[in-house]
Design a protein around this motif. Structure first.
Motif, PDB file in Angstrom:
ATOM      1  N   SER A 169       0.548  25.600  14.724  1.00  0.00           N
ATOM      2  CA  SER A 169       0.585  24.218  15.205  1.00  0.00           C
ATOM      3  C   SER A 169       1.913  23.914  15.902  1.00  0.00           C
ATOM      4  O   SER A 169       2.465  22.849  15.777  1.00  0.00           O
ATOM      5  N   SER A 170       2.385  24.878  16.631  1.00  0.00           N
ATOM      6  CA  SER A 170       3.665  24.665  17.310  1.00  0.00           C
ATOM      7  C   SER A 170       3.523  24.480  18.821  1.00  0.00           C
ATOM      8  O   SER A 170       4.525  24.433  19.527  1.00  0.00           O
ATOM      9  N   GLU A 171       2.268  24.344  19.303  1.00  0.00           N
ATOM     10  CA  GLU A 171       2.099  24.241  20.761  1.00  0.00           C
ATOM     11  C   GLU A 171       2.814  23.026  21.321  1.00  0.00           C
ATOM     12  O   GLU A 171       3.383  23.079  22.404  1.00  0.00           O
ATOM     13  N   GLU A 172       2.743  21.930  20.550  1.00  0.00           N
ATOM     14  CA  GLU A 172       3.338  20.690  21.031  1.00  0.00           C
ATOM     15  C   GLU A 172       4.794  20.879  21.450  1.00  0.00           C
ATOM     16  O   GLU A 172       5.227  20.369  22.480  1.00  0.00           O
ATOM     17  N   LEU A 173       5.515  21.639  20.628  1.00  0.00           N
ATOM     18  CA  LEU A 173       6.931  21.853  20.917  1.00  0.00           C
ATOM     19  C   LEU A 173       7.089  22.634  22.204  1.00  0.00           C
ATOM     20  O   LEU A 173       7.938  22.350  23.035  1.00  0.00           O
ATOM     21  N   GLN A 174       6.201  23.621  22.327  1.00  0.00           N
ATOM     22  CA  GLN A 174       6.253  24.450  23.514  1.00  0.00           C
ATOM     23  C   GLN A 174       6.048  23.566  24.742  1.00  0.00           C
ATOM     24  O   GLN A 174       6.719  23.699  25.743  1.00  0.00           O
TER      25      GLN A 174
ATOM     26  N   SER B 264       6.466  31.440  20.815  1.00  0.00           N
ATOM     27  CA  SER B 264       5.830  32.741  20.573  1.00  0.00           C
ATOM     28  C   SER B 264       6.837  33.892  20.616  1.00  0.00           C
ATOM     29  O   SER B 264       6.733  34.830  19.831  1.00  0.00           O
ATOM     30  N   SER B 265       7.832  33.780  21.493  1.00  0.00           N
ATOM     31  CA  SER B 265       8.798  34.879  21.501  1.00  0.00           C
ATOM     32  C   SER B 265       9.709  34.823  20.277  1.00  0.00           C
ATOM     33  O   SER B 265      10.175  35.850  19.782  1.00  0.00           O
ATOM     34  N   MET B 266       9.904  33.575  19.760  1.00  0.00           N
ATOM     35  CA  MET B 266      10.661  33.462  18.507  1.00  0.00           C
ATOM     36  C   MET B 266       9.899  34.129  17.368  1.00  0.00           C
ATOM     37  O   MET B 266      10.482  34.825  16.519  1.00  0.00           O
ATOM     38  N   ILE B 267       8.582  33.902  17.358  1.00  0.00           N
ATOM     39  CA  ILE B 267       7.763  34.515  16.302  1.00  0.00           C
ATOM     40  C   ILE B 267       7.828  36.035  16.426  1.00  0.00           C
ATOM     41  O   ILE B 267       7.982  36.748  15.424  1.00  0.00           O
ATOM     42  N   GLY B 268       7.765  36.504  17.681  1.00  0.00           N
ATOM     43  CA  GLY B 268       7.876  37.945  17.919  1.00  0.00           C
ATOM     44  C   GLY B 268       9.183  38.489  17.363  1.00  0.00           C
ATOM     45  O   GLY B 268       9.216  39.510  16.674  1.00  0.00           O
ATOM     46  N   ALA B 269      10.263  37.744  17.632  1.00  0.00           N
ATOM     47  CA  ALA B 269      11.579  38.188  17.158  1.00  0.00           C
ATOM     48  C   ALA B 269      11.624  38.236  15.639  1.00  0.00           C
ATOM     49  O   ALA B 269      12.175  39.166  15.049  1.00  0.00           O
ATOM     50  N   ALA B 270      11.018  37.203  15.009  1.00  0.00           N
ATOM     51  CA  ALA B 270      11.030  37.159  13.548  1.00  0.00           C
ATOM     52  C   ALA B 270      10.227  38.311  12.968  1.00  0.00           C
ATOM     53  O   ALA B 270      10.637  38.957  12.001  1.00  0.00           O
ATOM     54  N   GLU B 271       9.070  38.561  13.600  1.00  0.00           N
ATOM     55  CA  GLU B 271       8.225  39.631  13.066  1.00  0.00           C
ATOM     56  C   GLU B 271       8.863  41.006  13.260  1.00  0.00           C
ATOM     57  O   GLU B 271       8.610  41.935  12.498  1.00  0.00           O
ATOM     58  N   GLY B 272       9.712  41.103  14.288  1.00  0.00           N
ATOM     59  CA  GLY B 272      10.364  42.383  14.534  1.00  0.00           C
ATOM     60  C   GLY B 272      11.674  42.559  13.793  1.00  0.00           C
ATOM     61  O   GLY B 272      12.295  43.611  13.855  1.00  0.00           O
ATOM     62  N   ASP B 273      12.101  41.495  13.085  1.00  0.00           N
ATOM     63  CA  ASP B 273      13.405  41.542  12.410  1.00  0.00           C
ATOM     64  C   ASP B 273      13.259  42.234  11.052  1.00  0.00           C
ATOM     65  O   ASP B 273      12.451  41.815  10.218  1.00  0.00           O
ATOM     66  N   ALA B 274      14.041  43.279  10.851  1.00  0.00           N
ATOM     67  CA  ALA B 274      13.906  44.065   9.624  1.00  0.00           C
ATOM     68  C   ALA B 274      14.312  43.264   8.390  1.00  0.00           C
ATOM     69  O   ALA B 274      13.877  43.540   7.278  1.00  0.00           O
ATOM     70  N   ASN B 275      15.171  42.242   8.595  1.00  0.00           N
ATOM     71  CA  ASN B 275      15.629  41.428   7.471  1.00  0.00           C
ATOM     72  C   ASN B 275      14.599  40.411   7.028  1.00  0.00           C
ATOM     73  O   ASN B 275      14.700  39.834   5.959  1.00  0.00           O
ATOM     74  N   ILE B 276      13.629  40.131   7.978  1.00  0.00           N
ATOM     75  CA  ILE B 276      12.693  39.047   7.687  1.00  0.00           C
ATOM     76  C   ILE B 276      11.359  39.627   7.245  1.00  0.00           C
ATOM     77  O   ILE B 276      10.800  40.497   7.894  1.00  0.00           O
ATOM     78  N   GLU B 277      10.884  39.102   6.122  1.00  0.00           N
ATOM     79  CA  GLU B 277       9.565  39.519   5.663  1.00  0.00           C
ATOM     80  C   GLU B 277       8.601  38.386   5.995  1.00  0.00           C
ATOM     81  O   GLU B 277       8.910  37.210   5.751  1.00  0.00           O
TER      82      GLU B 277
ATOM     83  N   GLN C 118      -2.021  12.473  22.541  1.00  0.00           N
ATOM     84  CA  GLN C 118      -1.126  13.056  23.548  1.00  0.00           C
ATOM     85  C   GLN C 118      -1.503  14.510  23.819  1.00  0.00           C
ATOM     86  O   GLN C 118      -1.499  14.976  24.947  1.00  0.00           O
ATOM     87  N   GLU C 119      -1.860  15.200  22.717  1.00  0.00           N
ATOM     88  CA  GLU C 119      -2.178  16.611  22.850  1.00  0.00           C
ATOM     89  C   GLU C 119      -3.447  16.813  23.661  1.00  0.00           C
ATOM     90  O   GLU C 119      -3.523  17.693  24.536  1.00  0.00           O
ATOM     91  N   GLN C 120      -4.464  15.960  23.379  1.00  0.00           N
ATOM     92  CA  GLN C 120      -5.720  16.066  24.133  1.00  0.00           C
ATOM     93  C   GLN C 120      -5.490  15.766  25.606  1.00  0.00           C
ATOM     94  O   GLN C 120      -6.057  16.413  26.487  1.00  0.00           O
ATOM     95  N   LEU C 121      -4.651  14.768  25.890  1.00  0.00           N
ATOM     96  CA  LEU C 121      -4.352  14.448  27.282  1.00  0.00           C
ATOM     97  C   LEU C 121      -3.688  15.636  27.965  1.00  0.00           C
ATOM     98  O   LEU C 121      -4.009  15.994  29.103  1.00  0.00           O
ATOM     99  N   PHE C 122      -2.788  16.269  27.247  1.00  0.00           N
ATOM    100  CA  PHE C 122      -2.099  17.429  27.806  1.00  0.00           C
ATOM    101  C   PHE C 122      -3.112  18.516  28.170  1.00  0.00           C
ATOM    102  O   PHE C 122      -3.056  19.114  29.244  1.00  0.00           O
TER     103      PHE C 122
END
Lengths: 130, 550, 219
Positions: free
Chosen positions: B176-181, B189-202, B270-274
């Motif tokens: 549910s983060s599209e609104e921010l985008q 999405s690239s932040m999520i990619g970074a988190a998923e690729g981070d060895a420190n983050i589970e 707002q989201e539907q209008l977008f």
């Protein structure tokens, strides 16, 4: 004891407010004696009763403003206890030696002085009424 | 054995002219238990503290009273002096003869000053040391949620060297983060990619927290994941569970939800209008669009931003006529003022109203009627499309999560954001933090600040791997505790739990790391079993007794 | 647990009127848990009494003590020295504790400072509700573990009275649940609704001989 007022002051609000009153040179009755507590919620009925037993002419419990207690419910509990203590005193017919709660913030020295003056006035009035 | 109490009186460099220090010193020396009285000018300066430490050692003092300024101001300095002189810092009691005596009254206050010192001496007789210990803490952090705030927090925590686990109830992160985008241009999405690729983050998806025990530095969390129960230890917990919205139709706009115009495409969020604006296959081109926002919540930063973005896009895409009904346009977030000016310049009309506009459906069009504050008269605009106000709610499960950790919610059901003493992101429980939408705040600037301050606090708490804690400063006496559970029910910090000490019977056990030393438990205990060093009953009563004797 | 509440102050004051030195004795078990007679309440009552008497110009000296269980002779016996010093004892224990105190120190008048009210449990912080009437003939197994004798305002043994309000609330007090609705729901959950059809003959309270006696198997 000679008409002392005992004020339990919460170190998050009333105690710094009293300090500030001093710094600003705001005067309040010299009879006031402050006991520092970590939260108004620390003050129990027995402390208020003992203060009166030892001759205090009034007891103040000073805590944080509503919704701003550092310990969430301390000020609400203190108010309840002050109410309970007041009931216990009325039960035994003691009036004119009030136990009162005030809420204030640490940057409200005027409110502190007002509380001190108000309670002094109440004591004086009830003394004159007798 | 009688205590050896040393009294140190400071005249604050001559800052207390209405006290006769010699006379006061002579009177103080007569109080029972006072071994020596030392008049030292500027006690808090280096020379003063050195003299003080020397006197403590020379006189073999075991309790110290300092009469001078407010303890709020210099208590820590004098505690250090005691510790350097080989005494526990808690064996100090201060008499505030400056702010609350000399400065507060005119005329000679020597007698009151002596009274105050007497109170301190009476209390000092009963002081006891408090042991300090380094307690090992877990450097793992649980981040509950999988949206922008959660992922951003995890990335930041990883960067400071801590080990976050992102716990998301959905199957993927960022649902549910599209609104921010859309409105802030964050590339979630690239932040999520970074988190998923981070060895420190589970990353644990399709997982929920079902139980939590323990205290800061040492939480034991139970997680349900695909029917499997996992038990983990965490040093801190961050809630970033976000928010949800609903169109404010039932609550105020006076339209029943079943109305055809509502179920049709005429009233949208707002989201539907977008989505409509970005749908290449649509041929709807509403000629007139009405926006309504800012009537249900004081904070309208996010709706302002969404409205401005959407209105500008609709102007560009459809060249529609646009009317905005709102109470306030909040432009104090970064870049919003510029957007607002652009919107005004390309013809968007803003109408400031105090009362909620009335909405009616008339001939397939939507009539918005409101009193314009500046014109002072009713304005009616017939629209083809209404972008309705959205109400903000905490996500489902917020209440359940908060009760797992015994944390209060505010009047709207969000994580409490109403207590000025508990800095924004901290909760009443140490080691538990809130960031982002779950606090009911959607202003991106503040969300980013939340994340920073939460990460900073957690870093401070956990990064060294140990926390220095005062051991058993507040403690229930196992002999006296009757396990009535009163303290457990009243502790605002969730610091008291039922437990066994050395395998004995069940009693109230206070977690040293979670305790915030308020003393509420000590006041309510019906068995008088809880001792709070420094504010024990006998210590408070001793002060009252001193006043009584004066 | 036994629940008690403090007597009206007027009654306590009157009881103490003749005495100049009394022992205020608390009990560290049930009445401590229900905030009626633990060490804290002992302190408050003693202080209140002293204040009241000193306001009348007729000072009273109070000794304070709390024993773990006032219903145990061995524990009350610890108070012997203190009792010897005073003219009367003001006991904050339940009725049973007051009697043990009175029996042990026969020459001293013992006054109850609390009214023993019922057997109950805490509903929330500071609120206790009655759960058990100590009838001596328990049939909780047939009512899904809910006692209608105590929790129904009318103490009905065979189903609700017919005045149950919408939402399963009591006719007499709309804030309280109808005990029989609770019983029904509980039995429904257990698939034992047939028990609702059973008729129970009126309870024979004479079965409980006064004074009651409970003899455990020899240990």
């Amino acid at each position: 004891m000679n008409g002392r007022i005992i004020a339990f002051c919460c170190e998050h609000s009333a105690y710094p407010a009293a300090d500030l009153a001093g710094k600003l040179g705001l005067h309040y009755p010299e009879t006031l004696r402050i006991i520092r507590v970590p939260c108004a919620g620390r003050v129990d009925v027995i402390h208020m009763l003992r203060a009166l037993e030892k001759g205090a002419s009034a007891v103040l419990v000073l805590g944080c403003e509503d919704g701003a207690c550092h310990h969430i419910t301390g000020n609400i509990r203190a108010r309840e206890r002050v109410k309970h203590c007041d009931m216990l005193l009325r039960e035994i017919g003691i009036d004119g030696r009030p136990v009162v709660m005030f809420n204030l913030s640490p940057n409200a020295p005027h409110k502190f002085v007002k509380a001190a003056n108000e309670i002094t006035k109440i004591i004086k009035e009830s003394r004159e009424a007798r | 054995m009688e205590a050896r109490i040393g009294v140190f009186i400071c005249n604050c460099g001559g800052g207390m002219k209405n006290i006769d220090f010699d006379a006061a010193g002579a009177k103080v020396a007569k109080i029972r238990g006072v071994t020596c009285v030392n008049l030292i000018s500027d006690l808090c300066l280096e020379e003063g503290t050195e003299k003080m430490a020397a006197r403590i050692r020379a006189e073999n003092l075991d309790k110290v009273v300092v009469a001078g300024c407010s303890p709020q101001f210099k208590e820590h300095v004098f505690r250090n002096v005691l510790e350097n002189a080989g005494l526990d810092g808690h064996l100090l009691c201060m008499a505030n003869i400056r702010e609350q005596c000399s400065w507060a009254h005119d005329g000679d206050v020597t007698e009151k000053a002596v009274d105050l010192v007497k109170m301190a001496v009476y209390k000092a007789r009963l002081l006891r040391p408090v042991e300090k210990q380094d307690i090992a803490v877990d450097r793992k952090v649980l981040v509950v949620g999988g949206g922008f705030s959660a992922v951003a927090s995890a990335l930041r925590l990883s960067r400071v060297g801590l080990r976050p686990t992102v716990l998301e109830k959905e199957a993927v992160l960022g649902t549910s983060s599209e609104e921010l985008q859309r409105f802030y241009g964050f590339d979630v999405s690239s932040m999520i990619g970074a988190a998923e690729g981070d060895a420190n983050i589970e990353v644990l998806t399709s997982a929920r927290m079902t139980a939590a025990k323990g205290a800061a530095g040492d939480f034991l969390v139970t997680i349900m994941r695909e029917g499997e129960e996992i038990s983990r230890k965490y040093g801190a917990i961050v809630f970033a569970t976000g928010y949800r919205t609903e169109l404010a139709l039932d609550s105020g706009l006076g339209l029943p939800a079943e109305n055809e115009a509502v179920s049709g495409p005429k009233i949208v969020s707002q989201e539907q209008l977008f989505d409509m604006l970005n749908d290449p296959f649509t041929d709807t081109k509403p000629r007139t669009i009405g926006f309504v926002f800012g009537f249900s919540d004081e904070n309208s930063r996010f709706p302002t931003l969404a409205t401005l973005n959407n209105a500008l896009a609709a102007k560009k895409e459809w060249d529609s006529e646009i009317y905005v009904f709102c109470r306030d346009v909040e432009v104090d977030s970064e870049g919003v003022e510029k957007l607002y000016r652009e919107a005004r310049e390309c013809g968007v009309v803003f109408l400031k109203c105090e009362a909620l506009p009335r909405i009616a459906v008339d001939n397939g069009r939507i009539a918005i009627e409101a009193e314009d504050v500046f014109l002072g008269e009713d304005t009616v605009v017939a629209c083809d499309l209404l972008v309705a106000e959205e109400l903000l709610f905490p996500t489902e499960g917020t209440a359940a999560l908060s009760s797992l950790l015994n944390i209060r919610l505010d009047s709207r059901g969000f994580y409490q954001d109403e207590n000025v003493h508990l800095y924004p992101v901290a909760s009443e429980r140490k080691g538990v933090f809130f960031v982002g939408g779950c606090r009911g705040d959607l202003d991106m600037g503040r969300v980013l600040t939340d994340i920073s301050s939460a990460v900073m606090s957690i870093d401070k708490l956990l990064s060294s791997g140990t926390i220095t804690a005062e051991i058993e400063r507040v403690k229930a006496d196992p002999q006296k505790c009757v396990a009535c559970l009163t303290c457990i029910r009243v502790c605002p910090h969730g610091a008291v739990q039922l437990g066994r000490v050395d395998g004995g019977k069940e009693i109230a056990v206070i977690a040293d790391l979670a305790c915030d030393a308020c003393g509420i438990c000590a006041a309510v205990c019906p068995a008088k079993a809880i001792d709070f060093q420094g504010y024990r009953d006998d210590q408070l009563l001793a002060q009252i007794e001193a006043i009584g004797e004066s | 647990m036994i629940i008690a509440e403090r007597k009206p102050m007027e009654e306590i004051k009157q009881a103490m009127a003749l005495y100049k030195k009394v022992l205020v004795a608390g009990c560290g078990t049930c009445v401590t848990v229900c905030w009626a007679g633990g060490e804290k309440e002992v302190g408050i009552l003693a202080s209140q009494l002293r204040l009241a008497r000193s306001a009348e110009g007729n000072e009273i000296v109070t000794l304070e003590a709390t024993v773990e269980r006032q219903c145990e002779k061995e524990m009350v016996a610890e108070l012997e020295d203190k009792v010897a010093e005073v003219e009367a004892v003001l006991s904050l224990a339940c009725g049973s504790g007051v009697q043990v105190m009175a029996e042990l120190f026969e020459d001293k008048p013992v006054f109850p400072a609390v009214n023993t009210t019922f057997i109950g449990m805490p509903q929330k912080e500071g609120l206790w509700v009655e759960m058990c009437g100590a009838c001596g003939d328990c049939f909780l197994d047939r009512t899904g573990g809910i006692c209608p004798m105590v929790r129904c305002a009318k103490g009905l043994l065979n189903g609700p009275c017919g005045g149950t309000r919408k939402g399963g609330k009591c006719e007499i007090d709309p804030d309280k649940d109808c005990a029989w609705v609770l019983v029904y729901r509980r039995l429904e959950k257990q698939g034992r609704l047939d028990l609702m059809r059973q008729y129970y003959t009126p309870k024979n309270f004479r079965a409980v001989k006064r004074p009651g006696r409970v003899q455990a198997a020899k240990a």
